[in-house]
Scaffold this motif. Structure first.
Motif, PDB file in Angstrom:
ATOM      1  N   GLN A   1     -32.296 -21.764  36.146  1.00  0.00           N
ATOM      2  CA  GLN A   1     -32.427 -23.229  36.097  1.00  0.00           C
ATOM      3  C   GLN A   1     -31.093 -23.878  36.483  1.00  0.00           C
ATOM      4  O   GLN A   1     -31.063 -24.801  37.298  1.00  0.00           O
ATOM      5  CB  GLN A   1     -32.846 -23.652  34.676  1.00  0.00           C
ATOM      6  CG  GLN A   1     -32.940 -25.163  34.461  1.00  0.00           C
ATOM      7  CD  GLN A   1     -34.144 -25.780  35.160  1.00  0.00           C
ATOM      8  OE1 GLN A   1     -35.264 -25.366  34.934  1.00  0.00           O
ATOM      9  NE2 GLN A   1     -33.897 -26.761  36.004  1.00  0.00           N
ATOM     10  N   ASN A   2     -29.984 -23.369  35.914  1.00  0.00           N
ATOM     11  CA  ASN A   2     -28.668 -23.950  36.228  1.00  0.00           C
ATOM     12  C   ASN A   2     -28.336 -23.786  37.702  1.00  0.00           C
ATOM     13  O   ASN A   2     -27.838 -24.718  38.343  1.00  0.00           O
ATOM     14  CB  ASN A   2     -27.565 -23.288  35.383  1.00  0.00           C
ATOM     15  CG  ASN A   2     -27.686 -23.708  33.928  1.00  0.00           C
ATOM     16  OD1 ASN A   2     -28.333 -24.713  33.615  1.00  0.00           O
ATOM     17  ND2 ASN A   2     -27.097 -22.935  33.030  1.00  0.00           N
TER      18      ASN A   2
ATOM     19  N   TRP B   1     -33.517 -34.677  41.426  1.00  0.00           N
ATOM     20  CA  TRP B   1     -33.883 -33.507  42.228  1.00  0.00           C
ATOM     21  C   TRP B   1     -33.738 -33.764  43.726  1.00  0.00           C
ATOM     22  O   TRP B   1     -34.115 -32.921  44.547  1.00  0.00           O
ATOM     23  CB  TRP B   1     -35.338 -33.108  41.921  1.00  0.00           C
ATOM     24  CG  TRP B   1     -35.470 -32.213  40.732  1.00  0.00           C
ATOM     25  CD1 TRP B   1     -34.561 -31.319  40.256  1.00  0.00           C
ATOM     26  CD2 TRP B   1     -36.630 -32.105  39.881  1.00  0.00           C
ATOM     27  NE1 TRP B   1     -35.083 -30.668  39.154  1.00  0.00           N
ATOM     28  CE2 TRP B   1     -36.344 -31.120  38.908  1.00  0.00           C
ATOM     29  CE3 TRP B   1     -37.871 -32.743  39.842  1.00  0.00           C
ATOM     30  CZ2 TRP B   1     -37.252 -30.757  37.909  1.00  0.00           C
ATOM     31  CZ3 TRP B   1     -38.784 -32.384  38.865  1.00  0.00           C
ATOM     32  CH2 TRP B   1     -38.464 -31.393  37.899  1.00  0.00           C
TER      33      TRP B   1
ATOM     34  N   ASP C   1     -30.295 -26.263  39.737  1.00  0.00           N
ATOM     35  CA  ASP C   1     -29.725 -27.613  39.620  1.00  0.00           C
ATOM     36  C   ASP C   1     -28.452 -27.743  40.456  1.00  0.00           C
ATOM     37  O   ASP C   1     -28.255 -28.738  41.156  1.00  0.00           O
ATOM     38  CB  ASP C   1     -29.428 -27.948  38.149  1.00  0.00           C
ATOM     39  CG  ASP C   1     -30.712 -28.097  37.331  1.00  0.00           C
ATOM     40  OD1 ASP C   1     -31.786 -28.275  37.945  1.00  0.00           O
ATOM     41  OD2 ASP C   1     -30.635 -28.026  36.086  1.00  0.00           O
TER      42      ASP C   1
ATOM     43  N   GLN D   1     -36.212 -38.586  37.530  1.00  0.00           N
ATOM     44  CA  GLN D   1     -36.208 -37.132  37.719  1.00  0.00           C
ATOM     45  C   GLN D   1     -36.209 -36.779  39.211  1.00  0.00           C
ATOM     46  O   GLN D   1     -35.486 -35.885  39.651  1.00  0.00           O
ATOM     47  CB  GLN D   1     -37.416 -36.498  37.020  1.00  0.00           C
ATOM     48  CG  GLN D   1     -37.510 -34.996  37.180  1.00  0.00           C
ATOM     49  CD  GLN D   1     -36.308 -34.231  36.608  1.00  0.00           C
ATOM     50  OE1 GLN D   1     -36.202 -34.028  35.423  1.00  0.00           O
ATOM     51  NE2 GLN D   1     -35.381 -33.811  37.483  1.00  0.00           N
TER      52      GLN D   1
ATOM     53  N   TYR E   1     -40.892 -29.340  39.259  1.00  0.00           N
ATOM     54  CA  TYR E   1     -40.440 -29.701  40.620  1.00  0.00           C
ATOM     55  C   TYR E   1     -41.591 -29.439  41.598  1.00  0.00           C
ATOM     56  O   TYR E   1     -41.935 -30.274  42.431  1.00  0.00           O
ATOM     57  CB  TYR E   1     -39.205 -28.861  40.954  1.00  0.00           C
ATOM     58  CG  TYR E   1     -38.640 -29.040  42.353  1.00  0.00           C
ATOM     59  CD1 TYR E   1     -37.752 -30.078  42.645  1.00  0.00           C
ATOM     60  CD2 TYR E   1     -38.959 -28.147  43.375  1.00  0.00           C
ATOM     61  CE1 TYR E   1     -37.214 -30.230  43.923  1.00  0.00           C
ATOM     62  CE2 TYR E   1     -38.422 -28.284  44.653  1.00  0.00           C
ATOM     63  CZ  TYR E   1     -37.546 -29.325  44.929  1.00  0.00           C
ATOM     64  OH  TYR E   1     -37.017 -29.469  46.193  1.00  0.00           O
TER      65      TYR E   1
END
Ligand code: BYC
Length: 320
Positions: free
Chosen positions: A12-13, A219, A16, A215, A35
């Motif tokens: 996840q990190n 993204w 991102d 959000q 996403y």
């Protein structure tokens, strides 16, 4: 290390960080489920808008006032079909089938742009769609060329080039009417009166009511907010209106020297939400027409499937 090789929180990190650094996400990369879901939602809605968007203009192909105008309109409507196809293909890379997306459109479950639920009453409406609707679409879609999801961003590059031609043909059509006879100019003004507010609404609800914006901006699916893009459209179109010699139907419209932007009067958000929820002037007609076209195309799908099966058999016989 590839995103797919990482686990849990690291994955996840890394996702991102990759997106924050303007990296592109490709179909086989790991991506958060939310996403993927929001992209399927937006890209399929976008594809449906292109497909339904053929109807209001298609309505005028057989009544275009000259061979030249007819050829231009035919090419434009065919482009919109192409845009729908690129976008369905981009959405399919996320694991949803075209059949599923089409079924959701035809049942009324899926959304498409509010703008296509208004009728095209006169030839000037064709000009207004090109000028205002494609004009709004370009402003919304140019930033999508830099969307973090690769297949969507790449589809948008070609779409934007074609939308640019669409906008110009619409403006040129409006110019011909605005500089024509008094009744042609009146027709152009009447169309502008009816299309202005729906075009302003196209950018979606005000930022405070936009559930997906924060959000999706994080993204980098969206690069600008609904209100930012709406303001850009208003500022640009006011100047174009002056060139046409037409009046924007808003008594509160004025240039604000402090902000350097044009302020407008209140937007009727009740009308917007009514149209989005299926109660606009043409929602029913648009879906009925889409379903009818699908049914009438059954023989084409059957013929293509039979041909593909025959080809497969032939190849197998050759290989045996
Ligand atoms: N109409 O949180 P928000 C064309 C919905 S085709 C209907 O701000 P988001 C052309 C929204 O879906 C032009 N619904 O959403 C073709 C959401 O509901 P869901 C089409 C709308 O995604 C032929 C809810 O309201 N362009 O150019 O952050 C001839 C809350 O909104 C509308 C695209 O589709 C609307 N106008 O922002 C000529 C561009 N606005 O999904 C021309 C791609 C909002 O939660 N899409 N809603 O049920 C986008 O850029 C964004 O999805 C939007 C909305 C700016 C439209």
């Amino acid at each position: 290390m590839a995103l797919a090789d990482l686990a849990g929180k690291d994955r996840q990190n890394s996702f991102d960080e990759h997106v924050a650094a303007d990296g592109k996400v490709e179909p086989k990369d790991w991506m958060p489920a939310a996403y993927r879901k929001t992209l399927v939602r937006q890209i399929s809605q976008h594809a449906h808008s292109e497909v339904i968007g053929m109807q209001p203009e298609g309505n005028w192909i057989s009544r275009a006032p000259s061979l030249r105008r007819k050829a231009i309109l035919l090419a434009k409507v065919q482009d919109e079909a192409g845009h729908g196809l690129y976008l369905y293909s981009a959405a399919e890379t996320l694991g949803v089938t075209r059949h599923e997306m089409e079924a959701d459109l035809m049942s009324g479950k899926a959304k498409y742009s509010s703008i296509f639920n208004y009728p095209t009453l006169t030839w000037a409406d064709v000009g207004c769609i090109g000028w205002l609707v494609d004009g709004a679409a370009i402003i919304n879609q140019i930033p999508l060329c830099r969307c973090s999801y690769g297949p969507y961003a790449r589809a948008m590059v070609r779409i934007c080039k074609e939308e640019s031609f669409h906008q110009r043909q619409g403006f040129e059509l409006m110019m011909a009417l605005a500089k024509g006879t008094a009744s042609q100019k009146a027709m152009a003004q009447d169309a502008l009166n009816r299309w202005w507010w729906p075009a302003v609404m196209m950018f979606g609800p005000p930022d405070g009511d936009s559930v997906h914006s924060s959000q999706n901006m994080a993204w980098k699916i969206k690069r600008f907010s609904n209100d930012e893009l709406r303001q850009k459209f208003i500022d640009m179109t006011v100047k174009q209106c002056e060139a046409l010699g037409l009046d924007i139907p808003d008594p509160d419209l004025k240039f604000n020297a402090a902000t350097g932007h044009c302020d407008i009067g209140p937007i009727d958000w009740d009308e917007f939400w009514a149209v989005v929820k299926g109660h606009g002037p043409c929602n029913r007609q648009r879906l009925e027409q889409r379903n009818r076209a699908h049914d009438e195309g059954a023989w084409v799908r059957e013929a293509a499937t039979a041909f593909a099966a025959k080809e497969r058999d032939r190849q197998q016989q050759r290989a045996a």
